[in-house]
Design a protein around this motif. Structure first.
Motif, PDB file in Angstrom:
ATOM      1  N   CYS A  65       5.727   0.321  -2.041  1.00 52.39           N
ATOM      2  CA  CYS A  65       5.230   1.127  -0.936  1.00 52.39           C
ATOM      3  C   CYS A  65       5.472   0.393   0.380  1.00 52.39           C
ATOM      4  N   THR A  66       5.942   1.147   1.351  1.00 45.26           N
ATOM      5  CA  THR A  66       6.205   0.579   2.676  1.00 45.26           C
ATOM      6  C   THR A  66       4.958  -0.079   3.252  1.00 45.26           C
ATOM      7  N   TYR A  67       3.803   0.445   2.863  1.00 40.86           N
ATOM      8  CA  TYR A  67       2.548  -0.021   3.450  1.00 40.86           C
ATOM      9  C   TYR A  67       1.858  -1.067   2.583  1.00 40.86           C
ATOM     10  N   ARG A  68       2.616  -1.718   1.735  1.00 45.82           N
ATOM     11  CA  ARG A  68       2.000  -2.728   0.882  1.00 45.82           C
ATOM     12  C   ARG A  68       1.333  -3.813   1.708  1.00 45.82           C
ATOM     13  N   ASP A  69       2.059  -4.309   2.695  1.00 47.82           N
ATOM     14  CA  ASP A  69       1.521  -5.399   3.502  1.00 47.82           C
ATOM     15  C   ASP A  69       0.453  -4.899   4.473  1.00 47.82           C
ATOM     16  N   ASP A  70       0.713  -3.722   5.062  1.00 50.19           N
ATOM     17  CA  ASP A  70      -0.217  -3.200   6.063  1.00 50.19           C
ATOM     18  C   ASP A  70      -1.552  -2.808   5.443  1.00 50.19           C
ATOM     19  N   ARG A  71      -1.456  -2.084   4.335  1.00 53.40           N
ATOM     20  CA  ARG A  71      -2.659  -1.468   3.776  1.00 53.40           C
ATOM     21  C   ARG A  71      -2.947  -1.915   2.352  1.00 53.40           C
ATOM     22  N   GLY A  72      -2.171  -2.859   1.895  1.00 48.98           N
ATOM     23  CA  GLY A  72      -2.439  -3.381   0.571  1.00 48.98           C
ATOM     24  C   GLY A  72      -2.131  -2.430  -0.561  1.00 48.98           C
ATOM     25  N   CYS A  73      -1.311  -1.441  -0.284  1.00 44.91           N
ATOM     26  CA  CYS A  73      -0.970  -0.462  -1.317  1.00 44.91           C
ATOM     27  C   CYS A  73      -0.032  -1.103  -2.339  1.00 44.91           C
ATOM     28  N   GLN A  74      -0.401  -1.065  -3.595  1.00 42.45           N
ATOM     29  CA  GLN A  74       0.341  -1.762  -4.643  1.00 42.45           C
ATOM     30  C   GLN A  74       1.265  -0.840  -5.436  1.00 42.45           C
ATOM     31  N   ALA A  75       1.456   0.379  -4.958  1.00 43.30           N
ATOM     32  CA  ALA A  75       2.320   1.311  -5.685  1.00 43.30           C
ATOM     33  C   ALA A  75       3.763   0.807  -5.693  1.00 43.30           C
ATOM     34  N   THR A  76       4.383   0.904  -6.835  1.00 40.19           N
ATOM     35  CA  THR A  76       5.801   0.546  -6.953  1.00 40.19           C
ATOM     36  C   THR A  76       6.531   1.648  -7.707  1.00 40.19           C
ATOM     37  N   LYS A  77       7.835   1.571  -7.635  1.00 37.02           N
ATOM     38  CA  LYS A  77       8.661   2.634  -8.191  1.00 37.02           C
ATOM     39  C   LYS A  77       9.997   2.039  -8.596  1.00 37.02           C
ATOM     40  N   GLN A  78      10.496   2.467  -9.740  1.00 37.00           N
ATOM     41  CA  GLN A  78      11.829   2.061 -10.176  1.00 37.00           C
ATOM     42  C   GLN A  78      12.671   3.309 -10.373  1.00 37.00           C
ATOM     43  N   ILE A  79      13.896   3.217  -9.963  1.00 38.43           N
ATOM     44  CA  ILE A  79      14.813   4.343 -10.126  1.00 38.43           C
ATOM     45  C   ILE A  79      16.057   3.868 -10.846  1.00 38.43           C
ATOM     46  N   GLN A  80      16.386   4.589 -11.897  1.00 35.11           N
ATOM     47  CA  GLN A  80      17.600   4.264 -12.639  1.00 35.11           C
ATOM     48  C   GLN A  80      18.336   5.528 -13.010  1.00 35.11           C
ATOM     49  N   GLN A  81      19.609   5.558 -12.681  1.00 39.86           N
ATOM     50  CA  GLN A  81      20.424   6.711 -13.044  1.00 39.86           C
ATOM     51  C   GLN A  81      20.624   6.725 -14.543  1.00 39.86           C
ATOM     52  N   GLU A  82      20.587   7.924 -15.121  1.00 39.27           N
ATOM     53  CA  GLU A  82      20.671   8.033 -16.575  1.00 39.27           C
ATOM     54  C   GLU A  82      22.000   8.562 -17.077  1.00 39.27           C
ATOM     55  N   PHE A  87      17.961  11.034 -13.074  1.00 38.96           N
ATOM     56  CA  PHE A  87      17.421   9.705 -12.834  1.00 38.96           C
ATOM     57  C   PHE A  87      16.096   9.554 -13.568  1.00 38.96           C
ATOM     58  N   GLN A  88      15.885   8.371 -14.044  1.00 34.55           N
ATOM     59  CA  GLN A  88      14.559   8.042 -14.568  1.00 34.55           C
ATOM     60  C   GLN A  88      13.794   7.318 -13.473  1.00 34.55           C
ATOM     61  N   VAL A  89      12.619   7.817 -13.185  1.00 31.52           N
ATOM     62  CA  VAL A  89      11.793   7.230 -12.135  1.00 31.52           C
ATOM     63  C   VAL A  89      10.497   6.737 -12.756  1.00 31.52           C
ATOM     64  N   THR A  90      10.244   5.472 -12.626  1.00 37.05           N
ATOM     65  CA  THR A  90       9.031   4.885 -13.187  1.00 37.05           C
ATOM     66  C   THR A  90       8.102   4.464 -12.062  1.00 37.05           C
ATOM     67  N   TYR A  91       6.947   5.050 -12.030  1.00 35.53           N
ATOM     68  CA  TYR A  91       5.945   4.710 -11.021  1.00 35.53           C
ATOM     69  C   TYR A  91       4.922   3.756 -11.628  1.00 35.53           C
ATOM     70  N   SER A  92       4.467   2.837 -10.811  1.00 35.83           N
ATOM     71  CA  SER A  92       3.401   1.932 -11.233  1.00 35.83           C
ATOM     72  C   SER A  92       2.367   1.826 -10.123  1.00 35.83           C
ATOM     73  N   ASN A  93       1.144   1.886 -10.490  1.00 38.39           N
ATOM     74  CA  ASN A  93       0.012   1.765  -9.559  1.00 38.39           C
ATOM     75  C   ASN A  93      -0.024   2.945  -8.588  1.00 38.39           C
ATOM     76  N   GLU A  94      -1.150   3.550  -8.519  1.00 32.19           N
ATOM     77  CA  GLU A  94      -1.304   4.689  -7.625  1.00 32.19           C
ATOM     78  C   GLU A  94      -1.378   4.216  -6.181  1.00 32.19           C
ATOM     79  N   HIS A  95      -0.970   5.091  -5.299  1.00 30.02           N
ATOM     80  CA  HIS A  95      -1.020   4.766  -3.872  1.00 30.02           C
ATOM     81  C   HIS A  95      -2.470   4.659  -3.401  1.00 30.02           C
ATOM     82  N   THR A  96      -2.734   3.621  -2.665  1.00 27.99           N
ATOM     83  CA  THR A  96      -4.049   3.467  -2.034  1.00 27.99           C
ATOM     84  C   THR A  96      -3.939   3.533  -0.525  1.00 27.99           C
ATOM     85  N   CYS A  97      -2.727   3.827  -0.073  1.00 28.72           N
ATOM     86  CA  CYS A  97      -2.495   3.797   1.374  1.00 28.72           C
ATOM     87  C   CYS A  97      -2.716   5.163   2.002  1.00 28.72           C
TER      88      CYS A  97
END
Length: 336
Positions: free
Chosen positions: A164-181, A189-199
Motif C-alpha cells: 500500500c502506498t500509505y504503508r509509511d504514512d498510515r501504517g497500512c500493511q496491505a500487500t498484493k502480488q500479481i503474477q501473469q498466468e 493474472f493471479q492476484v494475491t492480497y495480504s492484510n486488509e487495508h487500514t488506511c
DNA sequence: TTTATTTGACCTAT
DNA sequence: ATAGGTCAAATAAA
C-alpha cells in the motif's frame, strides 16, 4: 494450500448469475453519467438502484446455491477469456504479519534484519491472504507501490510485489502480488492480497485499465509471433497505465462493500473492492449482508454529482465511454 | 526536486 | 541449497 473459500458454479448457474450482473452493470453504466445532469438525480438513482438490487438479488441467490458442477470457477476463469474474478482462499488472520515486521528491522546497510525467523511466506497457513484470478489485476481501487519483482520457478512470468502506498504514512500493511498466468488475450493474472487495508485510502476512477482497447493494445503482440522475453512487458505496461488513472477519496468505511468504481468498461468485470471477511461465512454472504444493511437512500446521500464536484472531477468535460451518452449530456447541458 | 520503479542483494522458509 | 519475499540504491519520470 488450504482452500477455504471458493465460488463453484455450474455452467448454467454461472450463465444466469453473469447475465443478471451484466444486466445491472450495463444499466448502471448507462445511467450513471445521467446522474451528473439529471434534474432529480435521487429519483433517477432510486429507480436505478431498484433495478440493481433486483438483479443482484437474483445473481446472489443463484451463486449461493450449492454447486452442481465439479468444475471450479477458478479453472473456468483460467481456461478462457471471460473476465470472471474468483477468490480461491482466505486464510486465518495471523498474529504478526511479515509486513509488520519489516519496519522494525528497517536498518540501512547490509547487516539489516537482525531479528530472525519473523518473516513468513505468503502461502503459509498463518498468513492472511486471498487469491483472485482476473484480467484486470490493477483494478481494485487502491493505490499500490511496487517494491519488488521475482522470476518464479516453473513459470514464464515474473511475480510483482506491491504494498500500500500509505504503508509509511498510515501504517497500512496491505500487500498484493500479481503474477501473469497465461498468454491469453487478455491474459489472466493471479492476484494475491495480504492484510486488509487500514488506511481507508483513495479509490480509483478507472479510465484506462478497463478500457478494452487499451487492454488489447497492451496484450497484443506487435511482432506477430509468440512472446518469449516480452511476457512481462504486459504487466509492466499495465502498471504504468495505472499511474495515469484518476483517484477518488475513500467512501465511508460502512459503504465500502458497495463498489464505488466508476468503471467505463463495456464488459463485465467483477470488482473486489473489499477483501473477503476472515470468518467462516462466504464472501458472497458477506457481500449480501452488507448490501442489506446499507439501504440505498443512505448511499445516495453523497450523490455522484457531489462526489465529482468535491473530488476534482472535470464536469466541464466528463468522460463518456458511450458516444450516445455524450450526445445526451450535451443536449441536456444546452437546455440549461 | 519529488516520487515511483527497477533491480541486484539480502534474508528466511522449506 | 534453493526459491521466494523484501530492501534499498540507482534510475526514471513527472
Amino acid at each position: 494450500m488450504a482452500v477455504t473459500e471458493s465460488v463453484c458454479l455450474s455452467d448454467e448457474q454461472q450463465a444466469v448469475a453473469v447475465r443478471e450482473v451484466a444486466q445491472v452493470y450495463e444499466l448502471i453504466k448507462t445511467q450513471q453519467p445521467l446522474l451528473l445532469v439529471h434534474q432529480q438525480p435521487q429519483q433517477l438513482a432510486h429507480g436505478l438502484l431498484n433495478h440493481a438490487m433486483r438483479a443482484l438479488n437474483v445473481a446472489l441467490s443463484v451463486m449461493n446455491q450449492p454447486h452442481a458442477s465439479s468444475s471450479s470457477a477458478a479453472a473456468a476463469a483460467a481456461g478462457h477469456h471471460f473476465p470472471v474474478m474468483t477468490m480461491i482462499k482466505a486464510e486465518s488472520t495471523p498474529a504478526n504479519s511479515p509486513a509488520a515486521d519489516v519496519s522494525d528491522n528497517h536498518v540501512a546497510g547490509k547487516a539489516r534484519r537482525s531479528s530472525p525467523a519473523k518473516r513468513r511466506r505468503i502461502n503459509c497457513e498463518d498468513k492472511s491472504s486471498w487469491v483472485y484470478h482476473t484480467v484486470v489485476p490493477h483494478e481494485d481501487g487502491y493505490q499500490w507501490r511496487k517494491y519488488g519483482e521475482k522470476k518464479i520457478q516453473g513459470t514464464h512470468f515474473t511475480r510483482s510485489y506491491f504494498r500500500c502506498t500509505y504503508r509509511d504514512d498510515r501504517g497500512c500493511q496491505a500487500t498484493k502480488q500479481i503474477q501473469q498466468e497465461d498468454k491469453n488475450d487478455p491474459p489472466m493474472f493471479q492476484v494475491t492480497y495480504s492484510n486488509e487495508h487500514t488506511c481507508t485510502t483513495t479509490r480509483l476512477i478507472n479510465n484506462t485499465n478497463n478500457n478494452p482497447a487499451a487492454l488489447h493494445s497492451l496484450t497484443a503482440n506487435p511482432n506477430g509471433h509468440p512472446d518469449d522475453d516480452s511476457d512481462d512487458t504486459i504487466l509492466t505496461k499495465m502498471i504504468k497505465q495505472e499511474q495515469q488513472a484518476a483517484w477518488l477519496p475513500s467512501p465511508p468505511p460502512d459503504l465500502t462493500t458497495i463498489s464505488n468504481n466508476f468503471d467505463e468498461t463495456p464488459g463485465l468485470l467483477v470488482s473486489q473492492e473489499v477483501p473477503p471477511c476472515s470468518s467462516n461465512s462466504s464472501a458472497i454472504s458477506h457481500y449480501a449482508d452488507e448490501f442489506d444493511h446499507h439501504q440505498m437512500g443512505q448511499q445516495l446521500e453523497t450523490t455522484v454529482m457531489e462526489e465529482a464536484l468535491g473530488l476534482g472531477a472535470d464536469l466541464d468535460y466528463p468522460y463518456f465511454y458511450d458516444p450516445n451518452l455524450l450526445l445526451i449530456y450535451e443536449n441536456l447541458m444546452n437546455c440549461y
